[in-house]
Each structure stands twice: as structure tokens, then as C-alpha cells.
Design an enzyme around this catalytic site. Structure first.
Site, PDB file in Angstrom:
ATOM      1  CE  LYS A   2     -29.627  43.039 -27.197  1.00  0.00           C
ATOM      2  NZ  LYS A   2     -28.688  43.930 -27.874  1.00  0.00           N
ATOM      3  NE  ARG A   5     -29.172  43.915 -33.030  1.00  0.00           N
ATOM      4  CZ  ARG A   5     -29.375  45.227 -32.989  1.00  0.00           C
ATOM      5  NH1 ARG A   5     -29.094  45.886 -31.874  1.00  0.00           N
ATOM      6  NH2 ARG A   5     -29.867  45.871 -34.011  1.00  0.00           N
ATOM      7  N   GLY A  21     -24.910  49.417 -23.572  1.00  0.00           N
ATOM      8  CA  GLY A  21     -23.891  50.163 -24.310  1.00  0.00           C
ATOM      9  C   GLY A  21     -22.458  49.802 -23.942  1.00  0.00           C
ATOM     10  CG  MET A  39     -19.920  44.057 -23.511  1.00  0.00           C
ATOM     11  SD  MET A  39     -20.263  42.371 -23.084  1.00  0.00           S
ATOM     12  CE  MET A  39     -22.007  42.392 -22.852  1.00  0.00           C
ATOM     13  NE  ARG A  42     -33.367  46.275 -21.189  1.00  0.00           N
ATOM     14  CZ  ARG A  42     -32.331  46.969 -21.556  1.00  0.00           C
ATOM     15  NH1 ARG A  42     -31.185  46.381 -21.784  1.00  0.00           N
ATOM     16  NH2 ARG A  42     -32.410  48.260 -21.720  1.00  0.00           N
ATOM     17  CG  HIS A  83     -24.773  55.512 -22.724  1.00  0.00           C
ATOM     18  ND1 HIS A  83     -23.918  56.267 -21.959  1.00  0.00           N
ATOM     19  CD2 HIS A  83     -24.428  54.232 -22.534  1.00  0.00           C
ATOM     20  CE1 HIS A  83     -23.073  55.464 -21.357  1.00  0.00           C
ATOM     21  NE2 HIS A  83     -23.349  54.226 -21.689  1.00  0.00           N
ATOM     22  NE  ARG A 134     -19.213  52.052  17.685  1.00  0.00           N
ATOM     23  CZ  ARG A 134     -19.873  51.790  16.550  1.00  0.00           C
ATOM     24  NH1 ARG A 134     -20.968  52.467  16.253  1.00  0.00           N
ATOM     25  NH2 ARG A 134     -19.434  50.881  15.709  1.00  0.00           N
ATOM     26  NE  ARG A 183     -18.417  49.311  22.344  1.00  0.00           N
ATOM     27  CZ  ARG A 183     -17.927  49.575  21.132  1.00  0.00           C
ATOM     28  NH1 ARG A 183     -17.813  48.606  20.241  1.00  0.00           N
ATOM     29  NH2 ARG A 183     -17.583  50.786  20.805  1.00  0.00           N
ATOM     30  CD  GLU A 189     -15.225  44.270  19.454  1.00  0.00           C
ATOM     31  OE1 GLU A 189     -15.469  45.019  18.500  1.00  0.00           O
ATOM     32  OE2 GLU A 189     -15.238  44.662  20.635  1.00  0.00           O
ATOM     33  CB  SER A 219     -23.412  41.919  20.013  1.00  0.00           C
ATOM     34  OG  SER A 219     -23.605  42.763  18.907  1.00  0.00           O
ATOM     35  CB  THR A 237     -18.862  42.407  11.396  1.00  0.00           C
ATOM     36  OG1 THR A 237     -19.807  43.474  11.416  1.00  0.00           O
ATOM     37  CG2 THR A 237     -19.547  41.085  11.705  1.00  0.00           C
ATOM     38  CG  ASN A 238     -17.395  47.835  12.269  1.00  0.00           C
ATOM     39  OD1 ASN A 238     -17.943  47.494  11.230  1.00  0.00           O
ATOM     40  ND2 ASN A 238     -17.956  48.669  13.127  1.00  0.00           N
ATOM     41  CB  CYS A 254     -23.684  45.898  17.005  1.00  0.00           C
ATOM     42  SG  CYS A 254     -22.185  45.423  17.888  1.00  0.00           S
ATOM     43  CE1 TYR A 293     -28.488  42.842  18.207  1.00  0.00           C
ATOM     44  CE2 TYR A 293     -29.291  40.976  19.483  1.00  0.00           C
ATOM     45  CZ  TYR A 293     -28.390  42.021  19.309  1.00  0.00           C
ATOM     46  OH  TYR A 293     -27.399  42.245  20.209  1.00  0.00           O
TER      47      TYR A 293
END
Ligand code: PEP
Ligand code: MG
Length: 902
Positions: free
Chosen positions: A29, A98, A107, A109, A343, A459, A582, A637, A767, A786, A789-790, A854, A874
Site C-alpha cells: 500500500k 493503516r 482485512g 490486519m 495495487r 471481504h 508402477r 518400474r 529413493e 529417477s 522423492t516420496n 517421479c 524431466y
């Protein structure tokens, strides 16, 4: 050093000193008020106290040294500029105080208006307003109310009740019917309420009012609703808010005054034109709170043509300057237009795409900028279904389509109930007369929000749009009775728990559950809409921006798919191959029993029979998938089932056996099964006999799969297709595991493929943390990596992926240990570091090693940026997220490393 300490830190900036790029310091603001001031637009004079002052206050619990004196200096200059002094009994200057953080938090703050009024200056204000006593006393009561609630935590309802009492005594429901005497009486009542709750009189000293109001705004950064909002919107918790002290201008000085909100384009659809609301004879807060119903902005032309024309001119200038949709708050004080805020406006997902496309057409931005201005979360929203309406469904009410989407759910009337039912897995629609910021947690929990009052800018609408949540506001045919937990509409009563459906695009409200239909954007991705010949501006914009994202991105995007149908759909969505098939998913249903036989086989013969039965089934699966992905790589896999998913549950089996024994039945077979299941039972199946471990323990299992893959590839290729299989070994932690599997696989491949001209790669998942840390060794035996990441997150953090999110993540989020679940968005510092190490060491050992991901993170916008930075080739994600990943992969190229991609 000593010299540096004496240089005073600058905590206060006059509007003329700032500009729009100083948002970190001056908040959105303040920075934009400065920008408008410098553009020569009529902004009431004022100054901004920096976010640094706020942070210093929040850390130490007191205002930093020098702040008070700097405020004094800027206040004096403001007083000189206005020719009035704060709180002067004859001719007072009044100011608003303000909040304004770097990222808009509508709304959430605090704001205090009319600071500088007291028992004496109220008389001066009346004189200033041409003897308008009513206005002066109304302003004073507003100050006590806002100050009491905001600064001194006096319960707001107490003031509301006193106001209701005054109206009741007058026999009216409308604030405007209260005259000066009534309001003077109300000021007395408010002062008593104030004294009762605070143990002191309402402060009469204007500078004390100002200092306390500033402090309250600082503190409102940590108000509960602000904290919840930040968490939801992923706004960092340590930014602090700036405070703007601005000379008051009044929209409630009579019919020639008023206040409004304007958008340079429609924030819901993106359509060009003039959008907004205007409310005559009112203060700005009245519009945002949705307390009285507004008129469309176009009507201002009739009411005050001069101000209207001026406003349109400023809107055009702002849009040209910001090169984007701007939203604006303005006030007209006795025929003089003042710009109170601007804004770059929040907008719906559809509007974001449409506007970006329009601005390219208008030559204001280029395609890179258009791509930068949209994001994957918005695209995901556009892929939501919409209502499928036929004659059976007649709307019972029509409000304002405040935030698009289609939502059905059980009606609830309070935020708390919304949270409660949503936690039980119910879809709920939060119904209110109007929402206020305290409803935030209910709004987050609800599928949709329906209010009987307010407009597009109230709001509920602003917050819902920001969250991408369906919202219908201002459905004034609804008579909402919150205490009785019901509303009536068109002669019908709807109670808590009844189902309604709301359409946030058309504003229509339906009783019961309306079926839904797919989005046009999905139809476009599916290929059933031709983007060049369709006059749907959204589809055209999506097509254009996606085309640019595809041309820009370096990352390829593959999909996780286990069936031909999924593969086909993902391909239509733009997948460039399969990154994870899978195979254990192919063993569910009818085939489960075969796997059970295989796992529990006690002789070679039994096992071989089970494998022989599985081989043709697997071959057929792979043929289907290779055909659908003709010419594109398919990573298959080898089986990775947590064992417990394939065996009968131990407890159940034990009970069955015991019951049968009790009855004296012959249970020899069941007992043998029970013994085998007991033998294989694991306390931590996710850390047990799965992945490569299973392949090494059960002879012939992986061999059968490798054979099926190779045979399928040969068959597809012999029939004129082009299969590119990549065999992936799961859960490898040591290179020796991979080498053992690979040696056997290569033999089978050589035997099956012969001279059929099929190339089969063999690689591994990374993994297990140990694999990441020994990636250099593993790369010697792997043709690709590959990242899973789980599991890498599960094992990196030691978090059971099946349990922890429901069990305690809420507490971790509350404590800010992480801002988002690490299963949802990659933990860059920890798990991400493992990815980085493995990528670097893997490529050092085997230059050009193909790298992908993956795990679920492959379709998460923020994580896609990370994988781009790390240099993967990828990402692979579920079919529906493929377009999102394509878009974000394009954006990642434009976003410099480490910068804000929100
Ligand atoms: C992973 O662990 O990230 C992965 C893709 O494998 P799964 O989810 O099947 O364990
Ligand atoms: Mg895994």
C-alpha cells in the site's frame, strides 16, 4: 564503526520519497501510494512507517530508537502541508492509520480512522464540515469504536449492541436516520464501554491516539487471523507490516460525497471494461465490509460526471503505468476525487490467463511476461469441473459470482462448524450474511462461501478469489438466520446440514446437489476444442501461453501411468513419455491371488506356476502401454509392493482360524496360510521386504517382469510401432543390489530381443538416502536415475508416509517447522540436498546420465522450479498435473534461481 552507529536509521518515508519498487520496506500500500503521488494523482498526503520499524518492535516489544522523533518530523510536515494541526480544537487534522504488508492480506490486519478526534476537536470538525454536527459526531463514534476494538481489545459486539440500541430507540434500522444528538449520546455510551473494559478514559491526547494506533497495527501482524492467512497463502511470517499515516478525506459528508472500489478489468473474467462498486455518503470501510449494498460504478457517471471522468482517466493511466489490472480505492469528498489506494489487483485464475493474453495483444507485455504472470495453481483451478445444468435444476437465488467454480455441500452457518464438519471429510458451504476476517478458518475449510450481502469487492469475495475458492456473495433473496442455523429463500427453509450448490461464475444458488461437467480447459487439453477456431478467450489464452511455455522450457514432462487409458489421456495432456509405471498396481484385483500364491509359495514348482500365469498378463499390460506411448520412453518400474498390501490381514486370518478350530472344522490349509503370513509379517512394511529386496529374495519374479517387458517391446516394434522401454529397479540402496538385478536382466533382454532392434535401458530409482549418498558408485551400473522423492522424504525425515500427515503435521505447520508438508512440496534444504548430491555425483561418474523425478513432487509447482534448477532432464507426474508441470517448467526458465515464484 562508531561513526556508523550515529547515522540514524530511516524508519519513516514521506509519500513523495517512496516508489512502487520499495514494497519490502514500505509494504504494497505504502509503495503504491508513493507511486501514485509521484505520478501526480490526487493522493491525500501522508507518510509510511517501514516494515523494519515493525520488525524491530515485534522483536524487542518497543518502538525502535528514533522512530518517535521521525514520526514527529513527518507529522509536522504533514500538518504544514494541510494547514491544519492534529487534534486542533478549531480546525483539526485527522489521520487514518493503516496496515500494509508486502503481500496484500485483505482485512487481516488493522486500520484506525479519524485519529485526532476528541471532545474538543469534534466541534472543530463540525465547523470544518460546514456546521455538519451529525458528521462530526458520527466520525467521533467511529473512532472510539475502531480504536476500542483494535487498540484496546474492547469486544466489538458491545459497540454494535449500543448502536442497535440507539437505532431501536429511534425506531429505525438505518444508521443514517440517527441525528447529531443521537450520535452524541452514542459517543457517551461508547466512552462508557471503553472505560469499563480498559479501566481508563478514552485518550484525548491526539499524539497518544496516534502512537497507540501505530503500535496496534504493528501487533496486528501477529493476530491469529493474519497468521492463518499467511500460512494459507504461503506468505513468510517474518516480513512485518508497514504503517501508513494518511490525512483523512471523507466520503460521508453528504450526497456529493462517497466512496468506491474500481477495477481496470473484470477481476473475475478478465473482460475489458469498467468494474467496481460505489456507495454514496459512506466511508471506505462500509464498502469492503459489505454492510450496505453498493451500486455499480457506472452509475457514478450519472451521480458525479466530473469525478467519474477523472477516475476513468486515472484508471487508464494506472493501467498503462503498471501494465496490468489495477484495483483502486477512491473517495469523493464534496465533489473532489481522492485516490486512496491502488495495487496490481487480485484476480481469478481465468482472469489471470485472459488478461495476460490481452496485454500481449495490446503490446503492453511480451509472452515471457505473460507466462510469468500466470501459474500452475491457477491452471489447476481451471481444470476443475463446472455444474452440468439441465431443466431439473432451477436456481432459487442469484447473487454475485464473486469467485468462480462449482461447489456443493452441506450448509453450515459458523466458521467453527465448517472446520468441524470438514475435518470429518464432509463438503460444506459456509453461509453467512456477510463474512468478516474472523471467518477465515471456516472459509479455508469450506468448499464454497455464500453470503446474502456484499459485492464483488467485499471481504468474502476478495479472500475467496485469493484462495481460488468458489464464492457467491450478495444473494439478497436469502434471509439468513445464523443463531437459528437456517436460511429461507423462495419460501423454502434450508437448515444446517441440508445440501446446496453454488456457482461462483454465474452467482446462482441451487438446492440439492447439482452434477458437474468438465472444464473447457480440460476439453482443450483433451484435444476436443480447436484453440484456433474457438471464440472462448480463456481457451485461446491458455493455448497461447502453454505453447510459449513448451517452447521455453528445458525440462521434459512425463507422466506416472499404469494403464493404457491413463497413458493415452496423459499423452493428450502433453506428456512426453512415462516416467513411472508402477507395476504392482497391475497385480491388484483379480490377479492379487496369483501374487499371494507367489509370495507364499513353499516349493519351486508352486512359485514357477504362479510366475508362468503372470507372464502373459504382464506382457499384455506392457503392449497396451507401449502402443499408447508409441515412440516415447516408458519407464517401467519392477514390482515394489509393501508386502502387507498383498497378504491377507494377519488379525483377520488368526480370528478366522480360531473360530473354525472352535467349530471343529478342518483348517489345515488356513493354518498353513496363517503360519506363512506370520512368518512374513513386518512391523514396518514400508522399511521391509519391498522393492529390489523382494526381487532378490523371490527367485524369478523380476526375471518374469523383465521378460514380459522385453517381449512386449519386441512385439510392438515388429508390428510397426516403436517401443522405448526403460527398466527401473526400486529401492536400491547399494550398487551391488542393482548389479545383481542388472546382470540377470541383461541376459534375458539379450535372449528376447535378439536382432529385433529394440533398446532397453536399465536404471534405478534414487529413493533411499544411502543411494543418494553413494550415487557415484550406483551410476556406474545405472543408465538413468529417477528420484523417488516420496520415499526419499519418508526416509530422509524418518516420517512414515502413511501416518504422519494426519497424525501431527498440523502441529508442525502451526509451529512453523515447515510451511507446507514436505510430502507436498520438496524440502529443498534437506531432501533437496540429497537430490542435488546424487545428481552431481551421478553425472560426475557417468557424464550425461539421464535424471528424472517421479515422486509426487514432480507435479508440484514449486518443486518443478527446484528440479529445473538442479538440472534434471524431466519431471513425471499424474496425468492431470502434466499441463501444470509444463507451464511451471516454462516459468522456471524465466525465474532466476532462488527468487520468489509465488
Ligand atoms: C517414490 O517413492 O517417490 C516413488 C515414486 O515410489 P512410490 O511412491 O511408488 O513408493
Ligand atoms: Mg518409492
Amino acid at each position: 564503526m562508531a561513526a556508523e552507529e550515529t547515522v540514524e536509521h530511516k524508519y519513516v518515508y514521506d509519500f513523495a520519497e517512496g516508489n512502487k519498487d520499495l514494497k519490502d520496506l514500505l509494504g504494497g500500500k505504502g509503495a503504491n501510494l508513493a507511486e501514485m503521488t509521484n505520478l501526480g494523482l490526487p493522493v491525500p498526503p501522508g507518510f509510511t512507517i517501514t516494515t523494519e520499524a515493525c520488525k524491530a518492535y515485534l522483536t524487542t516489544g518497543r518502538e525502535p530508537d528514533g522512530l518517535a522523533a521521525q514520526i514527529e518530523t513527518h507529522l509536522e510536515s504533514l500538518e504544514r502541508g494541510m494547514g491544519r494541526k492534529l487534534g486542533d480544537p478549531q480546525d483539526p487534522l485527522l489521520v487514518s492509520v493503516r496496515s500494509g504488508a508486502k503481500f496484500s492480506m485483505p482485512g487481516m490486519m488493522e486500520t484506525v480512522l479519524n485519529v485526532g478526534l476528541n471532545d474538543r476537536s469534534v466541534v472543530g470538525l463540525s465547523a470544518q464540515a460546514g456546521g455538519n454536527d451529525r458528521f462530526a459526531w458520527d466520525s467521533y463514534r467511529r473512532l472510539i469504536q475502531m480504536f476500542g476494538k483494535t487498540v484496546c481489545e474492547v469486544p466489538g459486539e458491545e459497540f454494535e449492541h449500543a448502536l442497535d440500541d440507539a437505532k431501536r430507540a429511534k425506531g429505525t434500522q438505518n444508521d443514517l436516520d440517527l441525528d447529531a444528538d443521537d450520535l452524541r449520546g452514542l459517543v457517551d455510551a461508547y466512552k462508557k464501554i471503553f472505560a469499563k473494559h480498559t479501566g481508563r478514559e478514552f485518550p484525548q491526547e491526539p499524539r497518544e491516539q496516534l502512537d497507540l494506533a501505530i503500535r496496534a497495527v504493528f501487533e496486528s501482524w501477529n493476530a491469529e487471523r493474519a497468521v492463518v492467512y499467511r500460512r494459507q497463502e504461503r506468505i513468510p511470517a517474518d516480513l512485518g507490516t508497514a504503517v501508513n499515516v494518511v490525512a483523512m478525506v471523507f466520503g460521508n459528508l453528504g450526497a456529493d460525497s462517497g466512496t468506491g472500489v474500481a477495477f481496470t478489468r473484470d477481476p473475475a473474467s478478465g473482460a475489458q471494461g469498467i468494474y467496481g462498486d460505489y456507495l454514496a455518503n459512506a466511508q471506505g470501510e462500509d464498502v469492503v465490509a459489505g454492510i450496505r449494498n453498493t451500486v455499480p460504478l457506472q452509475e457514478l457517471e450519472r451521480i458525479d460526471k466530473k469525478s467519474y471522468d477523472e477516475l476513468l482517466d486515472y484508471m487508464a493511466r494506472l493501467e498503462e503505468h503498471y501494465k496490468d489490472l489495477c484495483d483502486i480505492e477512491f473517495t469523493i469528498e464534496r465533489g473532489k476525487l481522492w485516490m486512496l489506494q491502488t495495487r496490481v489487483g487480485k484476480r481469478t485464475a481465468a482472469a489471470a490467463f485472459v488478461i495476460a493474453g490481452q496485454l500481449v495483444d495490446e503490446g503492453l507485455i511480451d509472452l515471457d511476461e505473460a507466462l510469468h504472470r500466470v501459474n500452475g495453481a491457477q491452471l489447476a483451478q481451471l481444470m476443475f469441473p463446472r455444474f452440468q445444468l439441465d431443466h431439473e435444476f432451477q436456481p432459487v437465488a442469484k447473487g454475485i459470482g464473486a469467485s468462480p467454480g462449482a461447489a456443493s455441500g452441506k450448509v453450515v452457518f459458523t466458521s467453527a462448524r465448517a472446520v468441524e464438519l470438514a475435518a470429518e471429510g464432509e463438503s460444506v458451504i459456509l453461509v453467512r450474511r456477510e463474512t468478516n476476517p474472523d471467518d477465515l478458518s471456516g472459509m479455508i475449510a469450506a468448499k464454497g462461501i455464500l453470503t446474502s450481502r456484499g459485492g464483488k469487492t467485499s471481504h468474502a469475495a476478495v479472500v475467496a478469489r485469493g484462495m481460488g475458492k468458489t464464492c457467491v456473495s450478495g444473494a439478497d433473496e436469502l434471509d439468513v438466520n445464523v443463531p437459528a442455523k437456517r436460511f429461507t429463500v423462495a419460501g423454502q427453509t434450508v437448515n444446517e446440514g441440508d445440501v446446496v450448490s453454488i456457482d461462483g461464475t454465474t452467482g446462482k444458488v441451487y438446492l440439492g446437489e447439482v452434477p458437474v461437467m468438465p472444464s473447457e480447459v480440460v476439453q482443450y487439453f483433451e484435444g476436443s476444442l480447436d484453440p484456433e477456431h474457438i471464440d472462448n478467450p480463456l481457451v485461446r489464452a491458455v493455448h497461447r501461453i502453454m505453447t510459449h511455455a513448451d517452447a521455453t522450457r528445458r525440462l521434459r514432462v512425463r507422466t506416472n501411468a499404469d494403464t493404457g487409458a491413463d497413458a493415452a489421456r496423459a499423452r493428450r495432456f502433453g506428456a512426453e513419455g512415462i516416467g513411472l509405471c508402477r507395476t504392482e498396481h497391475m497385480f491388484l484385483g483379480d490377479r492379487r491371488e496369483l501374487v499371494e500364491r507367489l509370495i507364499l509359495a513353499s516349493t519351486d514348482e508352486e512359485r514357477e506356476r504362479a510366475l508362468a500365469a503372470l507372464l502373459p498378463l504382464q506382457r499384455a499390460d506392457f503392449i497396451e502401454i507401449f502402443r499408447e506411448m508409441d515412440g516415447l520412453p516408458v519407464t517401467v518400474r519392477l514390482i515394489d509392493p509393501p508386502l502387507h498390501e498383498f497378504l491377507p490381514p494377519l488379525e483377520q486370518l488368526a480370528v478366522n482360524v480360531a473360530v473354525a478350530q472352535e467349530r471343529g472344522e478342518d483348517v489345515a490349509k488356513e493354518e498353513a496360510l496363517l503360519a506363512a503370513v506370520r512368518r512374513m509379517h513386518e512391523e514396518n512394511p514400508m522399511l521391509g521386504l519391498r522393492g529390489v529386496r523382494l526381487g532378490l529374495v523371490i527367485p524369478g519374479l523380476f526375471a518374469m517382469q523383465v521378460r514380459a517387458i522385453a517381449e512386449a517391446a519386441v512385439e510392438v516394434t515388429r508390428n510397426g510401432g516403436y517401443a522405448c522401454p526403460e527398466i527401473m529397479v526400486p529401492l536400491v540402496g547399494a550398487v551391488q543390489e542393482l548389479e545383481t538385478v542388472r546382470a540377470e536382466a541383461e541376459k534375458i533382454i539379450a535372449e528376447v530381443v535378439g536382432d529385433a532392434g529394440v533398446e532397453v535401458l536399465i536404471g534405478t530409482m534414487i529413493e533411499v538416502p544411502r543411494a543418494a549418498l553413494t550415487a557415484g558408485q550406483i551410476a556406474e551400473a545405472a543408465q538413468f536415475f529417477s528420484f523417488g522423492t516420496n520415499d526419499l522424504t519418508q526416509m530422509g525425515w524418518g516420517f512414515s508416509r502413511d501416518d504422519v500427515e494426519g497424525a501431527f503435521f498440523w502441529r508442525y505447520l502451526e509451529l512453523g517447522i515447515f510451511g507446507i508438508s514436505p510430502f507436498e512440496s520438496i524440502d529443498r534444504e534437506g531432501v533437496g540436498r540429497l537430490v542435488r548430491i546424487a545428481a552431481e555425483e551421478g553425472r560426475a561418474a557417468r557424464p550425461g546420465l539421464k535424471l528424472g523425478v517421479c515422486g509426487e513432487h514432480g507435479g508440484d509447482p514449486d518443486s518443478v522450479h527446484f528440479f529445473h534448477e538442479v538440472g534434471l532432464d524431466y519431471v513425471s507426474c499424474s496425468p492431470f498435473r502434466v499441463p501444470v508441470a509444463r507451464l511451471e517448467a516454462g516459468r522456471a526458465v524465466l525465474t532466476t534461481a532462488g527468487s520468489d515464484s509465488r
